[in-house]
Scaffold this active site. Sequence first.
Site, PDB file in Angstrom:
ATOM      1  N   CYS A 110       0.842  -1.202   0.000  1.00 52.66           N
ATOM      2  CA  CYS A 110       0.000   0.000   0.000  1.00 52.66           C
ATOM      3  C   CYS A 110       0.877   1.252   0.000  1.00 52.66           C
ATOM      4  CB  CYS A 110      -0.881  -0.027   1.240  1.00 52.66           C
ATOM      5  SG  CYS A 110      -1.809   1.487   1.429  1.00 52.66           S
ATOM      6  N   HIS A 160       3.287  -8.801  13.564  1.00 50.41           N
ATOM      7  CA  HIS A 160       2.410  -8.439  12.443  1.00 50.41           C
ATOM      8  C   HIS A 160       3.275  -8.125  11.212  1.00 50.41           C
ATOM      9  CE1 HIS A 160      -0.314  -6.130   9.924  1.00 50.41           C
ATOM     10  NE2 HIS A 160      -1.324  -6.612  10.628  1.00 50.41           N
ATOM     11  N   GLU A 169       3.067  -6.042   8.740  1.00 50.01           N
ATOM     12  CA  GLU A 169       3.420  -4.638   8.481  1.00 50.01           C
ATOM     13  C   GLU A 169       4.522  -4.177   9.444  1.00 50.01           C
ATOM     14  OE1 GLU A 169       0.222  -1.575   8.516  1.00 50.01           O
ATOM     15  OE2 GLU A 169       1.732  -0.286   9.432  1.00 50.01           O
TER      16      GLU A 169
END
Length: 283
Positions: free
Chosen positions: A101, A129, A131
């Site tokens: 993204c 996680h 990200e």
Amino acid sequence: MGEYNLQVSIDQDSGFCFGVVYAIDMAEEILEEQGYLYCLGDIVHNDEEVERLKAKGLRIIDHEELKGLHNEKVLIRAHGEAPDTYRTALENNIMLIDASCPVVLKLQHRIKTSHDAKENILIFGKHGHAEVIGLQGQTNGDALVFQDIAELDNAELPQQITLYSQTTKSTDKFYAIKNELINRGYEVKANDTICRQVSNRDKDLHNFVVNFNKIVFVSGKKSSNGKVLFEVCKKYNPNTYFISSASELTADMFMPGDTIGIAGATSTPMWLMLDVKAALEVF
Ligand code: SF4
């Protein structure tokens, strides 16, 4: 319409954020052409959508499997990746289809710039996680990741701190952490890097959920954004249920004539919310 005659509406602002739409569009385009595509990690934190794409030929792999792969195309999902992944791809002649993204890429870049400037970086984010691993990777692992302020109680922190956040964290918690660190005597350069697709959703959801007797919140159990938005729903409408698919609905959750609002996380596909609506309407 079933005996319960439930009045069901879907929150039109719920569903995929642009980062996820972009990654799925890219995957579907290549699946059409090639019939299969490797994707590093779940493309979204939603099992139903992952299954739909797997049926079209999407092959989910992990980082270990990537190391054993050569001469293939591999999709990087919206969460982004650490520099290690790009190095492995280069070594193995893997063509990366980078659907990171743009909001995450920008954050990675800011963290890298801070690290190059020798700042002491703290990242408010979930341990493990994807990200967060990608963000910490920008600092060669130097950044300290924490998901709860209590984790910092016994940590020896430098006097000057640069604070960042995983894009899906709650803004309220982020500012509470910033203030707590200032109260503890640190100089804090706080970068609010929470994605507005998520933080704006708080206010919209609040306005949506107060209109109904009950709320059915649809999300994958692994979605951190789902957890945050579910809490928002519950806060403003205590009669909120968390489900991941229509099969988890049971008649005892509802009363005849109830008005029901359906909402979802930014990783929840619209087709799944439509399934839930159809299931409620036959009760
Ligand atoms: S929530 Fe925001 S940062 Fe995360 S993938 Fe979606 S648009 Fe990008």
